[in-house]
Design an enzyme around this catalytic site. Sequence first.
Site, PDB file in Angstrom:
ATOM      1  N   GLU A 232      47.174   9.900  90.591  1.00  0.00           N
ATOM      2  CA  GLU A 232      46.459  10.181  89.148  1.00  0.00           C
ATOM      3  C   GLU A 232      45.125  10.640  89.036  1.00  0.00           C
ATOM      4  O   GLU A 232      44.394   9.891  90.073  1.00  0.00           O
ATOM      5  CB  GLU A 232      47.064   9.104  88.213  1.00  0.00           C
ATOM      6  CG  GLU A 232      48.233   8.494  88.110  1.00  0.00           C
ATOM      7  CD  GLU A 232      48.524   7.652  87.074  1.00  0.00           C
ATOM      8  OE1 GLU A 232      49.744   7.329  87.177  1.00  0.00           O
ATOM      9  OE2 GLU A 232      47.675   6.932  86.771  1.00  0.00           O
TER      10      GLU A 232
ATOM     11  N   ASP B 137      54.996   8.142  94.306  1.00  0.00           N
ATOM     12  CA  ASP B 137      53.649   7.863  93.703  1.00  0.00           C
ATOM     13  C   ASP B 137      52.547   6.932  94.708  1.00  0.00           C
ATOM     14  O   ASP B 137      53.355   6.029  95.520  1.00  0.00           O
ATOM     15  CB  ASP B 137      53.903   6.929  92.594  1.00  0.00           C
ATOM     16  CG  ASP B 137      53.919   7.930  91.215  1.00  0.00           C
ATOM     17  OD1 ASP B 137      53.251   8.819  91.502  1.00  0.00           O
ATOM     18  OD2 ASP B 137      54.413   7.616  90.285  1.00  0.00           O
TER      19      ASP B 137
ATOM     20  N   GLU C 294      51.284  14.731  81.296  1.00  0.00           N
ATOM     21  CA  GLU C 294      51.924  13.803  80.832  1.00  0.00           C
ATOM     22  C   GLU C 294      51.264  13.422  79.222  1.00  0.00           C
ATOM     23  O   GLU C 294      50.135  13.412  79.261  1.00  0.00           O
ATOM     24  CB  GLU C 294      51.879  12.461  81.490  1.00  0.00           C
ATOM     25  CG  GLU C 294      52.645  11.372  80.706  1.00  0.00           C
ATOM     26  CD  GLU C 294      53.086  10.181  81.610  1.00  0.00           C
ATOM     27  OE1 GLU C 294      53.572   9.160  80.960  1.00  0.00           O
ATOM     28  OE2 GLU C 294      52.881  10.158  82.788  1.00  0.00           O
TER      29      GLU C 294
END
Length: 275
Positions: free
Chosen positions: A115, A83, A182
């Site tokens: 993200e 990440d 998600e």
Amino acid sequence: MKNTVLTFKRAKEKGEKLSMLTAYDYSTAKLIDEAEVNSILVGDSLGNVILGYEDTISVTMEDMIHHSAAVARGVKNALVICDMPFMSYQTSVYDAVVNAGRLMKEGRAGAVKLEGGKAVCPQIKAIVDAGIPVCGHLGLTPQSINAFGGFKVQGKTEAAAKKLIEDAKAVEEAGAFAVVLECVPTKVAEIVTKSLNIPTIGIGAGNVCDGQVLVYQDMLGMFRDFTPKFVKKFADIGTVMKEAFAAYDREVKAGSFPEKQHEYTISDDVLEKLY
């Protein structure tokens, strides 16, 4: 077989499911790798389950590099995805490429994850152009938790669902090799999955995705501060660990551990010379 971005591409083409779990250390990564899980995500969830933060916002590049390198040392076949932490890529395209490069060089990752949708597509494209594979992340994006007003399911309204679908297509067009979905409704995840040529990896997005990811402490019952609805506990290792710690404590305090079989000996001839 070594898992790569081509593994993800071929799995999508063949309709084969992909497995992914998080890991943050050498020992756990080695066990997951030996279990033949396709990919290990060094998630910024380490802020919650390793460092004890309430969210992922406080996780730094140094944190991610440190844990990614430890995981990479324990892996032979799984694709290690790391990440990109909060504010390591949002500030500029330049920062995004530099920090992604650090995760690859210093963290020994095989790919990075970030993200966001259309807003971060310039970053995704630049990182991919630099030769670094990128996995996208849409739906509930924990780094934006303050903007969402909490951990809430995303894509439930018509507008929100349409935006998610558009963002997914944009992320693919920018060059991402996969995208995590998600906390989105299963039917929306199904539309996204069928709309893309790259695999979707679900976490709280139903069984329609091309693969699944879970935080390993969640699926082993080790993290008990909060258990999301989408988590299945495949074992209750947390209880086993707690019982073992308590047994150790009792035996040490009772003087019953260590026993003779845990001791080292010395010859009597040498021992006599010590007095």
